[in-house]
Write a protein that holds these residues in place. Structure first.
Motif, mmCIF file in Angstrom:
data_model
loop_
_atom_site.group_PDB
_atom_site.id
_atom_site.type_symbol
_atom_site.label_atom_id
_atom_site.label_comp_id
_atom_site.label_asym_id
_atom_site.label_seq_id
_atom_site.Cartn_x
_atom_site.Cartn_y
_atom_site.Cartn_z
ATOM 1 N N GLY A 98 0.534 -1.349 0.488
ATOM 2 C CA GLY A 98 0.039 0.193 -0.035
ATOM 3 C C GLY A 98 0.813 1.755 0.085
ATOM 4 N N ARG A 99 2.160 1.715 0.162
ATOM 5 C CA ARG A 99 3.184 2.325 0.130
ATOM 6 C C ARG A 99 3.522 1.893 -1.350
ATOM 7 N NH1 ARG A 99 6.630 3.345 3.572
ATOM 8 N NH2 ARG A 99 6.999 1.435 3.912
ATOM 9 N N PHE A 100 4.249 3.596 -1.926
ATOM 10 C CA PHE A 100 5.601 3.161 -2.311
ATOM 11 C C PHE A 100 6.714 3.711 -1.680
ATOM 12 C CE2 PHE A 100 1.634 4.959 -5.047
ATOM 13 C CZ PHE A 100 1.475 4.830 -5.835
ATOM 14 N N THR A 105 -4.837 -12.857 -3.283
ATOM 15 C CA THR A 105 -3.788 -11.440 -3.540
ATOM 16 C C THR A 105 -2.730 -11.383 -4.494
ATOM 17 O OG1 THR A 105 -2.554 -11.624 -2.059
ATOM 18 C CG2 THR A 105 -4.610 -10.179 -1.079
ATOM 19 N N VAL A 106 -2.329 -10.191 -4.479
ATOM 20 C CA VAL A 106 -1.795 -10.325 -6.505
ATOM 21 C C VAL A 106 -0.454 -9.348 -5.779
ATOM 22 C CG1 VAL A 106 -1.400 -8.752 -8.862
ATOM 23 C CG2 VAL A 106 -3.531 -10.095 -7.337
ATOM 24 N N VAL A 107 0.911 -10.016 -5.895
ATOM 25 C CA VAL A 107 1.924 -8.913 -6.675
ATOM 26 C C VAL A 107 2.371 -9.237 -8.642
ATOM 27 C CG1 VAL A 107 4.935 -9.488 -6.922
ATOM 28 C CG2 VAL A 107 3.089 -10.346 -4.933
ATOM 29 N N LEU A 108 1.877 -7.750 -9.325
ATOM 30 C CA LEU A 108 1.900 -8.325 -10.390
ATOM 31 C C LEU A 108 3.759 -7.176 -10.637
ATOM 32 C CD1 LEU A 108 -0.072 -7.737 -12.962
ATOM 33 C CD2 LEU A 108 0.687 -5.484 -12.755
ATOM 34 N N LYS A 109 3.974 -7.759 -12.356
ATOM 35 C CA LYS A 109 4.614 -7.451 -12.996
ATOM 36 C C LYS A 109 4.932 -6.848 -14.329
ATOM 37 C CE LYS A 109 8.799 -8.260 -15.227
ATOM 38 N NZ LYS A 109 9.206 -7.347 -16.213
ATOM 39 N N VAL A 137 -3.270 -5.591 -1.175
ATOM 40 C CA VAL A 137 -3.589 -6.530 -1.519
ATOM 41 C C VAL A 137 -3.569 -6.788 -3.479
ATOM 42 C CG1 VAL A 137 -5.935 -6.460 -2.943
ATOM 43 C CG2 VAL A 137 -5.931 -5.938 0.010
ATOM 44 N N VAL A 138 -2.668 -5.700 -3.281
ATOM 45 C CA VAL A 138 -1.961 -5.224 -5.011
ATOM 46 C C VAL A 138 -0.995 -4.827 -4.565
ATOM 47 C CG1 VAL A 138 -2.378 -4.929 -7.255
ATOM 48 C CG2 VAL A 138 -4.477 -5.117 -6.094
ATOM 49 N N ASN A 139 0.160 -5.007 -5.325
ATOM 50 C CA ASN A 139 1.571 -5.496 -4.918
ATOM 51 C C ASN A 139 2.329 -5.157 -6.226
ATOM 52 O OD1 ASN A 139 2.120 -5.531 -2.430
ATOM 53 N ND2 ASN A 139 0.841 -7.332 -2.529
ATOM 54 N N ILE A 140 2.509 -3.827 -6.995
ATOM 55 C CA ILE A 140 2.896 -3.556 -8.491
ATOM 56 C C ILE A 140 4.510 -3.732 -8.093
ATOM 57 C CG2 ILE A 140 2.935 -2.972 -9.946
ATOM 58 C CD1 ILE A 140 0.311 -2.257 -9.707
#
Ligand code: NAP
Ligand code: MG
Length: 482
Positions: free
Chosen positions: A31-33, A183-187, A212-215
């Protein structure tokens, strides 16, 4: 341009005033940059003018580990415990926010990836929000989608996507995963990370629970770190068959579930009884949409002999009218090739076609000096054995063959290691049904091409991959069904 020797369209550039691209982008984790562990950044460029747009964080295995842990925490503590109805509300909110900011997303997509603004504005971004709306609706209805089963989420999903539909591929991956409680780790791809990072901002604005979503942006190494991480329960990959095969090897013998959407070499088949002008438009749409950077592109054209000459004349005329140039110009039909590397690949295939002595057609147009460009290209009388008929080019190059009978064209169309999509142009419904049942392709379009809808499953046979995305079938890939 083309044969319009006396006049040209006036430029009609889309405004970029409403778009703010930062100098530097961080990773979106928990949830943070956050800054990347190794402090490394890479550049993403605008392929239409080769200018650097931004510096983007390069995630290594330590960053991926952080993202997977954040996703696990969010899964165990919040997301998997939340009711489907509550999950659905978050996804609906995200869909609405994407609609509200659609112009911003469309411009960034065209700047970072080179596709014409008409496509990003009218196709990519509307489909992105449609995909989130559609899956938001499923979140509280999963038990009805799979009667007599107990659908439950899989856990933490690693998702790796290519550069041809950057935000749309992110939506295809994230929307069903979240709807199903994962939940997700997206590249995102290295050359097109900016809309996924914008999506991260919107996910934050939508108030999603942290993690929940990590990029995680980066290169192939970042993708590998996701594939090899023991805390990942499922990998969803869209990209080349080559990397897909590596991922199969890396996940063999683990408990990781896997879905792959890989390459294609679709047959677009035109019968003598087809409506010719519509077919010509469908051929153009099939191969020049998104510069041919489309896994389901109609890259092999089969024309029945009796109409071949007439159709080729109209096709050349039509191609002479296409406008190649500034992706942000609303008149542009064909934008920039996504990267220097991809342009070189395409040029090598064109060279190969010439070396084979094939008849080639390209409109006489002046391509811009800066940036990566390729004129729409036709090759005629391509043999089944030619590299141009066999290999995926992933660019605006069409390999044309003729045929006499239905059986002959079915045999030729199926004679490929791929099986993602196909097109059929005919006036006869019976012919359509005959071909759709015999063509070994996951999607067959009849009298249209490259039409997408979130309710319709998409995916391939053979080397085009396995698993489906979209529709009820697409949900299955993100659920345990007991
Ligand atoms: P690619 O090289 O396979 O890359 C796809 C993604 O995988 C990118 O994010 C890439 O990162 C990453 N990656 C690269 N090496 C990896 C590795 N060893 N382990 C894990 N991830 C890795 O494909 P591409 O050249 O970007 O895309 C073109 C291909 O994708 C075409 O063959 C096309 O047919 C296929 N495609 C298929 C579909 C479909 O739905 N079936 C849709 C679109 C595209 P980097 O970008 O940072 O290298
Ligand atoms: Mg770029």
């Amino acid at each position: 341009m083309g044969n319009q020797t006396n006049w040209n369209w006036d430029p009609a550039p889309e405004s970029t005033d409403h778009v703010k691209i930062k100098e530097q982008y961080q990773l979106f984790i928990g949830g943070r940059f956050v800054k990347p562990a190794n402090g490394e950044y890479f550049e993403t460029v605008n392929p239409a003018n080769e200018k650097v747009l931004a510096k983007v964080a390069l995630a290594d295995a330590a960053d991926v580990d952080k993202a997977v842990k954040a996703a696990r925490k969010a899964y165990s503590n919040v997301w998997s415990k939340m009711s489907g109805a509550e999950r659905g509300k978050y996804i609906f909110r995200l869909a609405r926010l994407i609609q509200e900011r659609a112009r911003e997303f469309a411009v960034i997509e065209s700047l970072d990836g080179g596709k014409p603004i008409r496509e990003s504005r009218d196709v990519d971004i509307p489909l992105v929000s449609a995909h989130f709306f559609y899956h938001a609706g499923w979140a509280d209805k999963l038990e009805y989608a799979f009667p007599n089963k107990k659908p439950s989420p899989i856990g933490v999903v690693g998702q790796i996507i290519p550069w041809n539909f950057p935000l749309l591929m992110a939506a295809w991956k994230i929307a069903p995963a979240l709807a199903c409680g994962n939940t997700v780790v997206l590249k995102p791809a290295e050359s097109t990370p900016l809309t996924a990072l914008k999506l991260a901002e919107v996910i934050k604005d939508a108030g999603f629970p942290d993690g929940v979503v990590n990029i995680v942006t980066g290169d192939g190494g970042t993708g590998e770190a996701i594939v090899n991480h023991p805390g990942i329960d499922k990998i969803a990959f869209t990209g080349s068959t080559e990397v897909g095969k590596k991922i199969i090897r890396a996940t063999a013998g683990t408990n990781k579930k896997l879905t792959l959407e890989l390459g294609g070499k679709a047959a677009n088949i035109v019968f003598e009884d087809a409506a010719l002008d519509q077919a010509v438009d469908g051929i153009v749409e099939g191969i020049y949409f998104n510069q041919g950077h489309v896994c389901c592109a109609g890259s092999r054209l089969f024309v029945q002999e009796g109409i071949a000459e007439k159709l080729f004349r109209r096709l050349k005329h039509r191609i002479n009218q296409l406008i190649v140039g500034d992706p942000l110009d609303k008149n542009t039909d064909i934008g920039a090739i996504n990267s220097k590397g991809q342009l070189k690949t395409i040029q090598a295939y064109i060279k190969q076609g010439k070396k084979e002595g094939l008849e080639m057609f390209q409109p006489e147009i002046a391509l811009p000096k800066k940036g990566y460009w390729c004129a729409p290209t036709l090759f005629f009388d391509v043999a089944q054995s030619s590299v141009l008929a066999k290999e995926e080019i992933f660019g605006p190059v069409l390999a044309i063959q003729t045929f006499r009978t239905v059986d002959e064209v079915i045999a030729k169309a199926n004679n490929t290691p791929y099986g993602l999509s196909a097109g059929v142009w005919t006036d006869k419904g019976s012919k359509v049904f005959n071909l759709t049942s015999q063509l070994k392709a996951g999607v067959v379009w009849a009298n249209t091409y490259n039409k997408f809808d979130p309710t319709s499953p998409f995916g391939g046979y053979k080397e085009s991959g396995f698993g489906r995305e979209g529709g009820v079938h697409g949900l299955e890939a993100y659920l345990n069904l007991n």
